[in-house]
Design an enzyme around this catalytic site. Sequence first.
Site, PDB file in Angstrom:
ATOM      1  N   ASP A  39       0.814  -1.210   0.000  1.00  0.00           N
ATOM      2  CA  ASP A  39       0.000   0.000   0.000  1.00  0.00           C
ATOM      3  C   ASP A  39       0.848   1.260   0.000  1.00  0.00           C
ATOM      4  OD1 ASP A  39      -2.432  -1.234  -0.017  1.00  0.00           O
ATOM      5  OD2 ASP A  39      -2.804  -1.037   2.122  1.00  0.00           O
ATOM      6  N   LYS A  61      -3.352   3.605  -2.183  1.00  0.00           N
ATOM      7  CA  LYS A  61      -4.511   4.486  -2.283  1.00  0.00           C
ATOM      8  C   LYS A  61      -4.270   5.711  -1.429  1.00  0.00           C
ATOM      9  CE  LYS A  61      -7.618   0.493  -2.377  1.00  0.00           C
ATOM     10  NZ  LYS A  61      -8.694  -0.189  -1.635  1.00  0.00           N
ATOM     11  N   MET A 178      -8.343   9.111   8.805  1.00  0.00           N
ATOM     12  CA  MET A 178      -8.711   9.581   7.463  1.00  0.00           C
ATOM     13  C   MET A 178      -9.759  10.688   7.531  1.00  0.00           C
ATOM     14  SD  MET A 178      -8.998   5.769   5.762  1.00  0.00           S
ATOM     15  CE  MET A 178     -10.144   5.233   7.059  1.00  0.00           C
TER      16      MET A 178
END
Length: 250
Positions: A39, A61, A178
């Site tokens: 990732d 991502k 996030m």
Amino acid sequence: MEQSLYGKVWIAGAGPGDAGLLTLRTAELIEEADVIVYDALLSAEILSRIPRETETIYVGKHAGNHPVPQEEINQILVREAKKGKRVLRLKGGDPFVFGRGGEEIEILRNEKISFEIIPGITSSVAVPAYAGIPVTHRDYTSSFHVITGHTADNLSPEVEEIRWKSYAKLDETFVFLMGLKSIDMITEKLMRYGKLSDTPVAVIHGENTDGTYVKLVGTLSDIAAKVKEADFPSPAIIVVGEVASLELTD
């Protein structure tokens, strides 16, 4: 699960970035894997441990930017395992804390591919700890709640509102992952449904490799403005609750 005719996939957490916080098992797998599917948010320090001869597939991502959809990542794991390879799926933090590890394992089970789960140190605890913030403390709170800063696509607005109302009633620690782009919404909803405007909030950006961090402290009423004024870096973790006012550092 029963042995399959294919290779095997290890779903492993790499922790918050410091290679010293890798588990011994994950460090071993980095050396042993035939292919590593990794990732974004993995530090250069950890990536430098990957042997040159090991095949790597980047599927990183970022918020609002998913160049490799999750469905394609799932198929990459299946495809490589069916070639008989030892596949390491390497994720930041812990694979089961907003890491979509559960979704990937469901696919592997359906395809009868052997797998193993290797937990990692989640940033939801590690990054506040770097900044001297304990997510629990007997004098302030007895529990903490890890919450995504993203609105779930499959939830109706009504259900979302019910969730925010329940959050606001709890006098505990909230850790939002996030959530930096949604900090206006987060603080507004918590205050709308009953959290006091002077509730302490800390926003922390971990520097990943050596435990250093950038921290901004305020309250529910002013932290969003402070974040914008400081052009605070992403990714960041938002801690809401009395413990956010602590700074238990040397």
